[in-house]
Design a protein around this motif. Structure first.
Motif, PDB file in Angstrom:
ATOM      1  N   ALA A  83      76.225  93.549  84.869  1.00  0.00           N
ATOM      2  CA  ALA A  83      76.648  92.582  83.860  1.00  0.00           C
ATOM      3  C   ALA A  83      78.144  92.684  83.604  1.00  0.00           C
ATOM      4  O   ALA A  83      78.818  91.665  83.423  1.00  0.00           O
ATOM      5  CB  ALA A  83      75.878  92.815  82.575  1.00  0.00           C
ATOM      6  N   ARG A 111      75.615  84.435  75.095  1.00  0.00           N
ATOM      7  CA  ARG A 111      76.328  84.156  76.339  1.00  0.00           C
ATOM      8  C   ARG A 111      76.128  82.725  76.830  1.00  0.00           C
ATOM      9  O   ARG A 111      75.754  82.484  77.975  1.00  0.00           O
ATOM     10  CB  ARG A 111      75.881  85.099  77.451  1.00  0.00           C
ATOM     11  N   ASP A 140      60.005  99.406  89.511  1.00  0.00           N
ATOM     12  CA  ASP A 140      59.396  98.117  89.786  1.00  0.00           C
ATOM     13  C   ASP A 140      58.081  98.346  90.527  1.00  0.00           C
ATOM     14  O   ASP A 140      58.039  98.481  91.740  1.00  0.00           O
ATOM     15  CB  ASP A 140      60.357  97.282  90.639  1.00  0.00           C
ATOM     16  N   ARG A 189      59.123  90.458  86.255  1.00  0.00           N
ATOM     17  CA  ARG A 189      58.032  90.693  85.315  1.00  0.00           C
ATOM     18  C   ARG A 189      56.959  89.638  85.416  1.00  0.00           C
ATOM     19  O   ARG A 189      55.794  89.914  85.336  1.00  0.00           O
ATOM     20  CB  ARG A 189      58.546  90.713  83.872  1.00  0.00           C
ATOM     21  N   SER A 190      57.379  88.382  85.595  1.00  0.00           N
ATOM     22  CA  SER A 190      56.344  87.349  85.596  1.00  0.00           C
ATOM     23  C   SER A 190      56.010  86.962  87.031  1.00  0.00           C
ATOM     24  O   SER A 190      56.764  87.214  87.963  1.00  0.00           O
ATOM     25  CB  SER A 190      56.809  86.136  84.805  1.00  0.00           C
ATOM     26  N   TYR A 200      65.920  85.166  86.093  1.00  0.00           N
ATOM     27  CA  TYR A 200      67.120  85.705  85.453  1.00  0.00           C
ATOM     28  C   TYR A 200      67.639  86.910  86.209  1.00  0.00           C
ATOM     29  O   TYR A 200      68.822  87.174  86.251  1.00  0.00           O
ATOM     30  CB  TYR A 200      66.826  86.114  84.019  1.00  0.00           C
ATOM     31  N   SER A 201      66.720  87.684  86.755  1.00  0.00           N
ATOM     32  CA  SER A 201      67.157  88.816  87.550  1.00  0.00           C
ATOM     33  C   SER A 201      66.069  89.090  88.568  1.00  0.00           C
ATOM     34  O   SER A 201      65.030  88.444  88.565  1.00  0.00           O
ATOM     35  CB  SER A 201      67.383  90.039  86.679  1.00  0.00           C
ATOM     36  N   THR A 209      71.950  97.796  85.017  1.00  0.00           N
ATOM     37  CA  THR A 209      72.089  96.455  84.438  1.00  0.00           C
ATOM     38  C   THR A 209      73.462  96.275  83.821  1.00  0.00           C
ATOM     39  O   THR A 209      74.081  95.225  83.963  1.00  0.00           O
ATOM     40  CB  THR A 209      71.014  96.215  83.366  1.00  0.00           C
ATOM     41  N   LEU A 258      68.103  92.667  78.525  1.00  0.00           N
ATOM     42  CA  LEU A 258      69.316  92.982  79.279  1.00  0.00           C
ATOM     43  C   LEU A 258      69.648  91.835  80.235  1.00  0.00           C
ATOM     44  O   LEU A 258      70.807  91.475  80.403  1.00  0.00           O
ATOM     45  CB  LEU A 258      69.126  94.277  80.063  1.00  0.00           C
ATOM     46  N   ASP A 259      68.600  91.267  80.835  1.00  0.00           N
ATOM     47  CA  ASP A 259      68.812  90.165  81.781  1.00  0.00           C
ATOM     48  C   ASP A 259      69.528  88.981  81.156  1.00  0.00           C
ATOM     49  O   ASP A 259      70.380  88.365  81.770  1.00  0.00           O
ATOM     50  CB  ASP A 259      67.474  89.638  82.301  1.00  0.00           C
ATOM     51  N   ARG A 289      64.232  95.089  79.673  1.00  0.00           N
ATOM     52  CA  ARG A 289      64.853  94.494  80.852  1.00  0.00           C
ATOM     53  C   ARG A 289      65.105  93.018  80.654  1.00  0.00           C
ATOM     54  O   ARG A 289      66.155  92.511  81.024  1.00  0.00           O
ATOM     55  CB  ARG A 289      63.956  94.696  82.060  1.00  0.00           C
ATOM     56  N   ARG A 290      64.140  92.356  80.063  1.00  0.00           N
ATOM     57  CA  ARG A 290      64.329  90.930  79.797  1.00  0.00           C
ATOM     58  C   ARG A 290      65.572  90.698  78.957  1.00  0.00           C
ATOM     59  O   ARG A 290      66.377  89.832  79.240  1.00  0.00           O
ATOM     60  CB  ARG A 290      63.135  90.377  79.017  1.00  0.00           C
ATOM     61  N   ARG A 305      75.703  84.529  83.424  1.00  0.00           N
ATOM     62  CA  ARG A 305      74.347  84.948  83.726  1.00  0.00           C
ATOM     63  C   ARG A 305      74.000  84.639  85.175  1.00  0.00           C
ATOM     64  O   ARG A 305      73.274  85.380  85.824  1.00  0.00           O
ATOM     65  CB  ARG A 305      73.375  84.232  82.794  1.00  0.00           C
ATOM     66  N   GLU A 311      58.489  84.888  88.986  1.00  0.00           N
ATOM     67  CA  GLU A 311      59.683  85.607  89.431  1.00  0.00           C
ATOM     68  C   GLU A 311      59.355  86.540  90.581  1.00  0.00           C
ATOM     69  O   GLU A 311      60.175  86.767  91.462  1.00  0.00           O
ATOM     70  CB  GLU A 311      60.267  86.405  88.263  1.00  0.00           C
ATOM     71  N   THR A 321      67.985 102.090  84.540  1.00  0.00           N
ATOM     72  CA  THR A 321      67.938 100.652  84.279  1.00  0.00           C
ATOM     73  C   THR A 321      69.160 100.224  83.490  1.00  0.00           C
ATOM     74  O   THR A 321      69.836  99.252  83.825  1.00  0.00           O
ATOM     75  CB  THR A 321      66.680 100.293  83.476  1.00  0.00           C
ATOM     76  N   LEU A 370      64.614  92.003  88.864  1.00  0.00           N
ATOM     77  CA  LEU A 370      63.669  92.987  88.333  1.00  0.00           C
ATOM     78  C   LEU A 370      62.554  92.173  87.708  1.00  0.00           C
ATOM     79  O   LEU A 370      62.659  91.727  86.588  1.00  0.00           O
ATOM     80  CB  LEU A 370      64.353  93.822  87.260  1.00  0.00           C
ATOM     81  N   LEU A 401      73.605  92.998  76.166  1.00  0.00           N
ATOM     82  CA  LEU A 401      74.082  94.351  76.417  1.00  0.00           C
ATOM     83  C   LEU A 401      74.844  94.802  75.190  1.00  0.00           C
ATOM     84  O   LEU A 401      75.275  93.979  74.384  1.00  0.00           O
ATOM     85  CB  LEU A 401      75.019  94.329  77.615  1.00  0.00           C
ATOM     86  N   SER A 459      59.481  96.375  79.730  1.00  0.00           N
ATOM     87  CA  SER A 459      59.784  95.039  80.247  1.00  0.00           C
ATOM     88  C   SER A 459      60.615  94.229  79.265  1.00  0.00           C
ATOM     89  O   SER A 459      61.482  93.472  79.665  1.00  0.00           O
ATOM     90  CB  SER A 459      58.498  94.310  80.592  1.00  0.00           C
TER      91      SER A 459
END
Lengths: 782, 90
Positions: free
Chosen positions: A308, B58, A262, A72-73, A67-68, A304, B31-32, B28-29, A102, A76, A300, A70, B36, B25
């Motif tokens: 967006a 969205r 990060d 986390r998993s 998704y971005s 973001t 927001l991703d 951020r998720r 997106r 990604e 952040t 940044l 927003l 986290s």
């Protein structure tokens, strides 16, 4: 322009949001067969493939969806590192046309890393069905990158994409192209936004955008962030440039990521750096000195939001919805466009009602409904098993008679060739029969079950299973996505373990990895089916009659009972997964459940023909090769152990005699336990080994007929209780060698690999002991 | 009065995100995926056990747990009522 110049390979990565058809596109371009599925996180590792066009040859990389950037998993992170540290000639960003905003969000971030980007708006046909039209020209003008529209399933898209790439690379310089576009063009974007969203915050944003427009295309900035962020980026990237003078990394972007906290990127950079300069901890120092404390979250948010907002304004411009839809009052149009339109264009009421009455939602209301959700899941599983068992019977008989015919021919040929008797025995009775047995008994169920399962996957049902089961996983303090990894475990536990990368929290990921082998994989599955169809439905009572016709599995009624038993066994596996997950998160892996965020994709029509052909071919080939690779040495070893003697007894009987006392406790016997040990490289061969070991000469007595198999087994003291114990133990014992290797790779820890053996083993032994106690009690009272 | 969160939305209701009260986290998720401030969000259904609920954000349907959706604060508006009304109408 130079014509027909075949230069060295161009390295192009295919990136994008999850589930937008990257792998499908990749397959279409390269002719490879990466597995695809209608759910987020199907691809978890990078795949490479080549393709040629008229002008260039390309090396394409299919990377996991994100998704971005940044991250986390784990999956990604792979995508991020790939884009950042691999030397790429270009990146093709794939967007879902029905969810463009997106996708653009990610595109903007990628454009910060890789300067050469091609945007590919995929699923144009799906968008068209939803009455969404996207103006690709506007996107192209605004973003100053080539934009193409595709349908990944359409064979024509290959040409479209390759032409675009060719064109892209044959331009003298991509930077030069940017300059053709007058910078003033940026203006309307911000003005348009003012009209749509008259909010204070947006005003500020558009001011900054004007600033960006003035700054123009001065090499890097795709987006200019708020002044404090820009300031910090400038400082940090200058420092980084000092540390890494000779490298060509996207410093601006790296600085930004580091500023946003990060930490995994920091570790990655450290690794990268250690190759170049021996000094340790230099990055941490630089970072801590140039980063104002407590700004992470603020930055952040600002960054973001900025990205967006830009994405949303781009998206708004690009949507060409027919006629009056731009006025928010037109509910009719909104009904069709709600999937994609940025929020302000549709009224809230229209949006919600349109989706709530869409077909997807109606299906969801049934499949994830309060009363029907779980029963339907179980019924679906039952149906799959029933079709598999009924369908597998006939091809199985056919194959085994074909093999016994072939064996006769081989036998004659070996005689004619004058092979020594022991070699002939070894080759034909030892190896050939084992392989033939595996193929004829195991292949048909697999060739039926997996296409069906893949169809479910293609439709988009798997995420719904995760959605349904999540509340139980939450109670076990683990993640609902574990359901997805379990579903992958049906195919292969090793694949399931790798699939655990989609789980963000390391603790929950470890739980999912350790419990994955509670789902019977491809290799154990046929043995379960065989056991059940031989012992549970063949005869009703415990008095197993060796002469009774056991191949009655063909009758639909019996097949139904077998399917029920199999379903019960799978449910037991699922139950154990929950139980063990709960115990683990209370003991070894303490913690509370973390967040869970799962995308439920729209239902899509599966490509039935393609799925069946592919999964039959892929599975068949992989199963065959695995079976042969594992069975040949096993057959050899068995033949040796059964024929070499030590103090008058064969080694085989010595070993099984040694294991016997232990095995008897759990309702098995030494031979079975030894077969499980020998079957470690591939679970497919457990049952053949048992049969070979029983039939004294060290090879299978005869081929075919399940009646003969049953006769061998009952002659060695098997009854229904033994068969069920074998099923239980097969469901819960150590994972196969491949899976263990994968677990070690994924966890980087010997301790957890050992845990992955011990946990299911102890669960299996406990279950077997309990089951046998139960059986003894029943027998005592009967 | 307690702030209105995403958790209070029932299937069929809609709302507009005001801010996120979580950090790290999860923030951020969220927001991703486009949560927003100002984004509209519609609750479209819930799973058999009521806990993860599905939301339309969205253009995509996302499942969120109650503990997470509690962190998403919505604007105090009666747009949700409009949402219910429209759902009932059609």
């Amino acid at each position: 322009m130079k014509v027909r110049e075949i230069e060295s390979e161009k390295r192009v990565a295919i990136a994008g949001n999850p589930n937008v058809g990257k792998s499908t596109l990749f397959n279409e371009l390269t002719g490879l067969h990466q597995h695809t599925g209608n759910w987020t996180g199907k691809t978890v590792s990078n795949a490479w493939g080549c393709c040629r066009s008229k002008k260039f040859s390309y090396l394409l990389a299919d990377i996991p969806g994100t998704y971005s950037l940044l991250t986390r998993s784990a999956e990604e992170e792979r995508a991020r590192n790939f884009l950042c540290f691999e030397k790429l000639d270009a990146c093709m960003v794939v967007c879902d046309a029905t969810c463009l905003e997106r996708g653009l969000n990610l595109l903007l971030q990628i454009m910060e890393i890789v300067p050469q980007v091609v945007l590919c708006v995929n699923l144009m046909d799906e968008a068209r069905r939803k009455n969404i039209r996207i103006d690709l020209d506007i996107l192209q003008t605004r973003l100053k990158i080539p934009v193409i529209g595709t349908n990944a399933h359409d064979p024509k898209c290959r040409k479209t994409v390759l032409d675009a790439l060719d064109h892209f690379f044959s331009e003298p310089s991509p930077e030069g192209k940017e300059e053709h576009i007058p910078e003033g063009k940026e203006e309307p974007a911000s003005e348009g936004k003012k009209e749509h969203a008259p909010e204070g915050k947006e005003e500020l944003a558009s001011e900054e955008k004007e600033e960006h427009a003035l700054e123009g295309s001065s090499k890097n900035p795709v987006i200019t962030y708020a002044p404090p962020v820009e300031e910090a980026i400038r400082n940090l990237s200058a420092r980084l440039r000092q540390i890494l003078p000779q490298t060509d990394l996207p410093f601006r972007w790296i600085s930004l990521q580091l500023l946003l906290g990060d930490t995994s990127l920091l570790a990655e950079l450290d690794r990268y750096l250690s190759a170049l300069c021996p000094e340790k901890g230099i990055l941490e120092n630089v970072l801590s000195s140039s980063m104002p404390s407590g700004t992470q979250d603020l930055f952040t948010d600002q960054v973001t939001c900025k990205i967006a907002e830009y994405a949303s304004s781009l998206c708004k411009e690009a949507f060409r919805v027919s006629g009056r839809a731009h006025t928010a009052r037109c509910a009719h149009c909104c009904k069709n466009c709600i999937y994609a339109l940025p929020s302000e264009q549709c009224g809230l009421q229209e949006t919600s009602s349109a989706y709530l009455h869409s077909l997807d939602r109606r299906i969801d209301r049934i499949l994830t409904g309060r009363f029907l959700g779980y029963p339907l899941m179980i019924l679906l599983l039952l149906l799959l098993f029933w079709i598999t068992i009924v369908g597998a019977n006939y091809p199985s008989e056919l194959l085994s008679s074909a093999f016994s015919w072939l064996e006769g021919k081989l036998d004659a040929a070996a005689l004619a060739a004058g092979l020594t008797p022991w070699l002939k025995d070894l080759l034909i009775y030892g190896i050939f029969r084992t392989v033939a047995w595996i193929v004829s008994v195991m292949l048909p169920p697999m060739a039926i079950f997996f296409p069906l399962f893949t169809l479910l996957e293609d439709v988009g049902y798997l995420p719904r299973i995760a959605y349904n089961l999540d509340s139980y996983f939450q109670k076990c303090h683990s993640c609902g996505k574990q359901a997805l990894t379990m579903a992958m475990g049906f195919g292969c536990n090793a694949a399931g373990v790798v699939g655990c990368r989609i789980i963000d929290s390391p603790r929950e990921r470890l739980i999912a990895i350790l419990t994955n082998s509670f789902v019977p994989c491809n290799g154990r599955f046929p043995a379960l089916i065989t056991m059940i169809s031989l012992f549970i439905i063949g005869t009703g009572k415990f008095s197993a009659d060796p002469h009774a016709p056991a191949s009655s599995a063909g009758l639909p009624g019996h097949a139904f009972v077998a399917a029920c038993c199999l379903t019960a066994l799978i449910l037991l596996g699922v139950l154990m997964t929950f139980l063990v997950s709960r115990i683990l998160s209370a003991t070894l892996l303490k913690g509370v459940p973390s967040s869970f965020l799962l995308e439920l994709p729209p239902y899509r029509k599966p490509r039935v023909g393609k799925v069946i052909v592919r999964s039959v071919l892929d599975r068949t080939l992989s199963l065959l090769s695995r079976a042969v690779v594992a069975a040949v040495p096993a057959g050899l070893l068995l033949w040796l152990t059964a024929n070499l003697t030590f103090h008058g007894r064969t080694i085989l009987s010595l070993c099984s005699g040694f294991l016997d006392p232990l095995a008897k406790r759990i309702g098995l016997d030494g031979t079975i336990l030894m077969a499980f040990l020998l079957g470690m490289p591939a679970n497919e061969i457990v049952l053949p080994i048992i049969l070979m070991a029983y039939s004294g000469q060290g090879f299978l007595q005869e081929l075919g007929g399940s009646a003969s198999i049953k006769a061998i087994l009952t002659a060695h003291g098997w009854d229904t209780a033994t068969a069920l114990s074998v099923c239980l133990f097969s469901l819960m014992h150590w994972p196969c060698a491949t899976t263990l290797l994968t677990i070690h790779q994924e966890t980087h820890s010997l301790k957890w690999t050992l845990a992955a053996i011990l946990i299911p083993l102890s669960a299996g032994i406990t279950c077997c002991i309990l089951f046998n106690l139960l059986m003894q009690t029943i027998r005592f009272f009967l | 009065m307690n702030p209105k969160t995403l958790l209070t939305l029932q299937p069929g209701e809609a709302g507009i995100v005001e801010r996120l009260s979580c950090t790290g986290s999860l923030r951020r998720r969220l927001l991703d995926i486009g949560l927003l401030p100002g984004a509209q969000i519609v609750c479209v259904g819930c799973s058999p056990c009521k806990d993860p609920k599905a939301y339309l954000v969205r253009g995509a349907v996302i499942a969120l747990r109650a503990t997470d959706s509690r962190q998403i604060l919505l604007k105090q508006e009666d747009s949700s009522e409009a949402g219910i009304r429209s759902a009932r109408e059609s």
